[in-house]
Scaffold this motif. Structure first.
Motif, PDB file in Angstrom:
ATOM      1  N   PHE A   4      30.165  42.046  35.138  1.00 25.96           N
ATOM      2  CA  PHE A   4      31.333  42.903  35.334  1.00 25.96           C
ATOM      3  C   PHE A   4      32.313  42.251  36.319  1.00 25.96           C
ATOM      4  CE2 PHE A   4      33.453  46.568  37.383  1.00 25.96           C
ATOM      5  CZ  PHE A   4      34.084  47.071  36.259  1.00 25.96           C
ATOM      6  N   GLY A   5      31.829  41.684  37.379  1.00 26.75           N
ATOM      7  CA  GLY A   5      32.668  40.990  38.347  1.00 26.75           C
ATOM      8  C   GLY A   5      33.358  39.782  37.743  1.00 26.75           C
ATOM      9  N   PHE A   6      32.642  39.070  36.892  1.00 28.72           N
ATOM     10  CA  PHE A   6      33.233  37.919  36.212  1.00 28.72           C
ATOM     11  C   PHE A   6      34.412  38.331  35.346  1.00 28.72           C
ATOM     12  CE2 PHE A   6      33.476  35.289  32.390  1.00 28.72           C
ATOM     13  CZ  PHE A   6      33.839  34.083  32.990  1.00 28.72           C
ATOM     14  N   PHE A   7      34.261  39.440  34.609  1.00 29.78           N
ATOM     15  CA  PHE A   7      35.349  39.910  33.763  1.00 29.78           C
ATOM     16  C   PHE A   7      36.550  40.361  34.584  1.00 29.78           C
ATOM     17  CE2 PHE A   7      32.062  40.595  30.371  1.00 29.78           C
ATOM     18  CZ  PHE A   7      32.584  39.643  29.515  1.00 29.78           C
ATOM     19  N   ILE A   8      36.301  40.961  35.732  1.00 34.14           N
ATOM     20  CA  ILE A   8      37.404  41.364  36.604  1.00 34.14           C
ATOM     21  C   ILE A   8      38.164  40.133  37.100  1.00 34.14           C
ATOM     22  CG2 ILE A   8      37.986  42.390  38.833  1.00 34.14           C
ATOM     23  CD1 ILE A   8      35.822  44.460  38.299  1.00 34.14           C
ATOM     24  N   LEU A   9      37.444  39.128  37.532  1.00 29.53           N
ATOM     25  CA  LEU A   9      38.100  37.895  37.989  1.00 29.53           C
ATOM     26  C   LEU A   9      38.840  37.191  36.849  1.00 29.53           C
ATOM     27  CD1 LEU A   9      35.488  36.338  40.426  1.00 29.53           C
ATOM     28  CD2 LEU A   9      37.703  37.338  40.981  1.00 29.53           C
TER      29      LEU A   9
END
Length: 73
Positions: A4-9
């Motif tokens: 999820f953090g990767f997609f936000i970045l």
């Protein structure tokens, strides 16, 4: 940092890339003035072409008013 953090970045990076690095929307006052002037001249030329082809009586009231505005009367 999970997936999820990767997609936000990735989304934030795409947004920054698209808005700040690919679009060159920096205009000076002179560029804006010249663009507006060219647009007015193009509109005036269109009205004058219509008068040349069909005569002054072919203009609508709105077109006559716009002709007066553009010609500086």
């Amino acid at each position: 940092m999970g997936i999820f953090g990767f997609f936000i970045l990735a989304a934030a990076g795409y947004f920054l890339y698209r808005n700040y690095f690919t679009t060159n929307t920096y205009e000076t006052k002179d560029e804006r003035y010249n663009a507006a002037r060219a647009q007015r001249q193009k509109e005036l030329d269109g009205l004058l072409d219509k008068i040349n082809r069909r005569g002054m009586s072919s203009l609508s009231e709105r077109e006559r008013q716009r002709l007066d505005e553009l010609s500086g009367k």
